[in-house]
Design an enzyme around this catalytic site. Structure first.
Site, PDB file in Angstrom:
ATOM      1  N   GLY A  65     -45.622  48.600 -30.861  1.00 23.27           N
ATOM      2  CA  GLY A  65     -44.678  47.895 -30.610  1.00 23.27           C
ATOM      3  C   GLY A  65     -43.585  47.892 -30.344  1.00 23.27           C
ATOM      4  O   GLY A  65     -43.848  48.705 -29.448  1.00 23.27           O
ATOM      5  N   ASP A 121     -36.202  44.979 -38.625  1.00 25.19           N
ATOM      6  CA  ASP A 121     -37.659  44.214 -37.316  1.00 25.19           C
ATOM      7  C   ASP A 121     -38.873  43.890 -38.712  1.00 25.19           C
ATOM      8  O   ASP A 121     -39.757  43.849 -37.922  1.00 25.19           O
ATOM      9  CB  ASP A 121     -37.680  45.426 -36.381  1.00 25.19           C
ATOM     10  CG  ASP A 121     -38.594  45.099 -35.559  1.00 25.19           C
ATOM     11  OD1 ASP A 121     -38.355  43.552 -34.794  1.00 25.19           O
ATOM     12  OD2 ASP A 121     -39.834  45.545 -35.138  1.00 25.19           O
ATOM     13  N   VAL A 179     -49.129  53.305 -31.960  1.00 27.39           N
ATOM     14  CA  VAL A 179     -50.100  54.157 -33.292  1.00 27.39           C
ATOM     15  C   VAL A 179     -51.645  54.142 -32.887  1.00 27.39           C
ATOM     16  O   VAL A 179     -52.287  53.259 -32.747  1.00 27.39           O
ATOM     17  CB  VAL A 179     -49.871  52.861 -34.174  1.00 27.39           C
ATOM     18  CG1 VAL A 179     -50.292  51.463 -34.164  1.00 27.39           C
ATOM     19  CG2 VAL A 179     -50.150  54.097 -35.937  1.00 27.39           C
ATOM     20  N   LEU A 211     -54.773  51.404 -32.454  1.00 24.50           N
ATOM     21  CA  LEU A 211     -55.032  50.145 -33.764  1.00 24.50           C
ATOM     22  C   LEU A 211     -53.672  49.431 -32.775  1.00 24.50           C
ATOM     23  O   LEU A 211     -53.983  48.199 -32.627  1.00 24.50           O
ATOM     24  CB  LEU A 211     -53.886  50.735 -34.392  1.00 24.50           C
ATOM     25  CG  LEU A 211     -55.238  51.638 -35.550  1.00 24.50           C
ATOM     26  CD1 LEU A 211     -54.183  52.000 -36.962  1.00 24.50           C
ATOM     27  CD2 LEU A 211     -56.543  50.697 -36.048  1.00 24.50           C
ATOM     28  N   GLY A 212     -53.265  50.057 -31.685  1.00 24.02           N
ATOM     29  CA  GLY A 212     -51.637  49.224 -30.861  1.00 24.02           C
ATOM     30  C   GLY A 212     -50.399  49.495 -30.704  1.00 24.02           C
ATOM     31  O   GLY A 212     -49.949  50.246 -30.709  1.00 24.02           O
ATOM     32  N   LYS A 219     -47.953  57.519 -35.349  1.00 23.51           N
ATOM     33  CA  LYS A 219     -47.462  56.844 -34.256  1.00 23.51           C
ATOM     34  C   LYS A 219     -46.544  58.212 -33.439  1.00 23.51           C
ATOM     35  O   LYS A 219     -45.924  58.905 -34.232  1.00 23.51           O
ATOM     36  CB  LYS A 219     -46.461  55.977 -35.257  1.00 23.51           C
ATOM     37  CG  LYS A 219     -46.904  55.049 -36.232  1.00 23.51           C
ATOM     38  CD  LYS A 219     -45.966  54.343 -36.892  1.00 23.51           C
ATOM     39  CE  LYS A 219     -45.449  54.784 -37.768  1.00 23.51           C
ATOM     40  NZ  LYS A 219     -44.505  54.472 -38.831  1.00 23.51           N
TER      41      LYS A 219
END
Length: 402
Positions: free
Chosen positions: A57, A171, A62, A54-55, A77
């Site tokens: 950060g 954050d 994750v 998914l990506g 994650k």
């Protein structure tokens, strides 16, 4: 293997779109020196079948996985090694992650578990929210004012719950607020959350600069509290209303200096359609001095509720069927509805014009019902139909005397 069926992700994102926890679109962007994300079909920890990356950060990367034991989709994650290295051991990290997992609120993405790996790392397993994050939505265009207010209100309620547990998110940014398919906001990624009992350097250095409060950006700050999250919510509110961030800078240093100055352009100078009440709420949330901000995120949520307390709650007419014999009545009432509207407009000094112009009081629909465009007739019919369905849902009957 799971049946893709209702879990087909094309309904929420394609391969190039960002995940709700992501600042980068593709696995190839994962930093050198870190283990690359698992590939689709791989089973992690003998239990989680990877469906899709998914990506990533600040916290880590994750991926979407299918829990083979509990028969559900989850977001899994894996924290970066630099995150884990700030703890005495993986066990201490897991202990803190499980503290976050105790947060139980409708607007916080639930953490199901934190599992240690034989290699000395770990995975955090969370609920998968079907929807899109605010970052993705912002790239599609401006979000409506009611949606903006509702989103910030939901996030404020979530953060107040976390603050009561002694946890500061640190954050808050568009990528960490997910809007589900029902328009409900969920705060996620407490990966660099600050706990006063165990201050983490990540809270001041790994957060996204544009949303950091002045005290969070100041390396000399010794402690943080919930007002730093309130500040970030104010920045997010400003961005959603104005289409831009309140503070700008070409470098991190310039941005931090702008934040520290506290000199912000009032939202209504950017868009004068923004209500004054919302401008005041926003400016109070992003006050440079924490003592001038909202004391709690709940206070912020309540002010937003006071401003936007109205939420349409129409009668549920989903199962109501209207007999075809009522169609002539619906058409006649639609014409009547239009005539009532037009009569009131004429009384208020409006006149026929090529376009609607509120300042000059002209409107192109000040014509007879049969001269209206079909789209306008459909609007009037839908209004009447909704009223008739509501009457039937409430137990009334419609009959005509001979």
């Amino acid at each position: 293997m799971m049946n893709e069926g209702p879990f087909n992700l094309t309904e929420t994102m394609d391969n190039t779109e960002l995940s709700p926890l992501s600042d980068a679109p593709v696995a190839a962007d994962f930093p050198a020196g870190e283990s690359l994300p698992q590939q689709p079909g791989e089973v992690v920890l003998g239990r989680f079948e990877v469906k899709r990356y998914l990506g990533q950060g600040t916290f880590g990367y994750v991926f979407l996985a299918y829990d083979l034991e509990l028969d559900r989709l989850v977001a899994v994650k894996k924290p970066r090694q630099q995150v884990l290295s700030r703890y005495d051991s993986v066990e201490s990290f897991i202990a803190e992650a499980r503290t976050v997992a105790q947060l139980d609120h409708e607007h916080i993405v639930p953490v199901y578990d934190c599992i240690r790996t034989p290699e000395g790392s770990c995975y955090i397993v969370s609920k998968f929210i079907r929807g899109q994050d605010l970052g993705w939505l912002l790239r599609q265009g401006r979000i409506s004012l009611p949606e903006t207010v509702r989103t910030i209100r939901d996030a404020a309620l979530a953060l107040h719950h976390a603050h009561l547990a002694g946890i500061v998110h640190c954050d808050i940014k568009p990528a960490n607020v997910i809007i589900d398919d029902n328009g409900k906001a969920h705060v996620t990624d407490f990966g660099i959350a600050y706990n006063p009992q165990q201050r983490s350097e990540l809270a001041g250095h790994a957060a996204t600069p544009a949303y950091m409060s002045p005290e969070q950006a100041d390396t000399n700050t010794q402690s943080l509290d919930g007002r730093t999250d309130i500040y970030a919510l104010g920045v997010l509110l400003y961005q959603l209303m104005c289409g831009q961030l309140p503070f700008q800078g070409d470098t991190r240093e310039q941005l931090v200096a702008a934040i520290g100055s506290g000199e912000v352009r009032p939202p209504r100078q950017i868009d004068d359609s923004i209500p004054r009440e919302l401008e005041s709420i926003c400016l109070k949330a992003i006050a440079r001095d924490p003592s001038r901000r909202y004391t709690t995120a709940l206070d912020l949520a309540r002010d937003l509720d006071d401003y936007f307390g109205y939420e349409p709650r129409p009668i549920d007419v989903g199962s109501v069927q209207v007999d075809e014999s009522l169609e002539p009545l619906i058409e006649k009432l639609a014409e009547h509805t239009h005539d009532i509207w037009a009569l009131q407009r004429y009384k208020d000094g409006w006149k026929l014009g090529d376009v609607r112009d509120d300042s000059r009081k002209t409107h192109p629909c000040l014509v007879a019902y049969n001269q209206l465009p079909e789209s306008e007739k459909e609007y009037d019919r839908a209004t009447v139909l909704g009223t008739i369905k509501a009457m039937l849902a409430l137990g009334y009957t419609i009959t005509r005397e001979d």
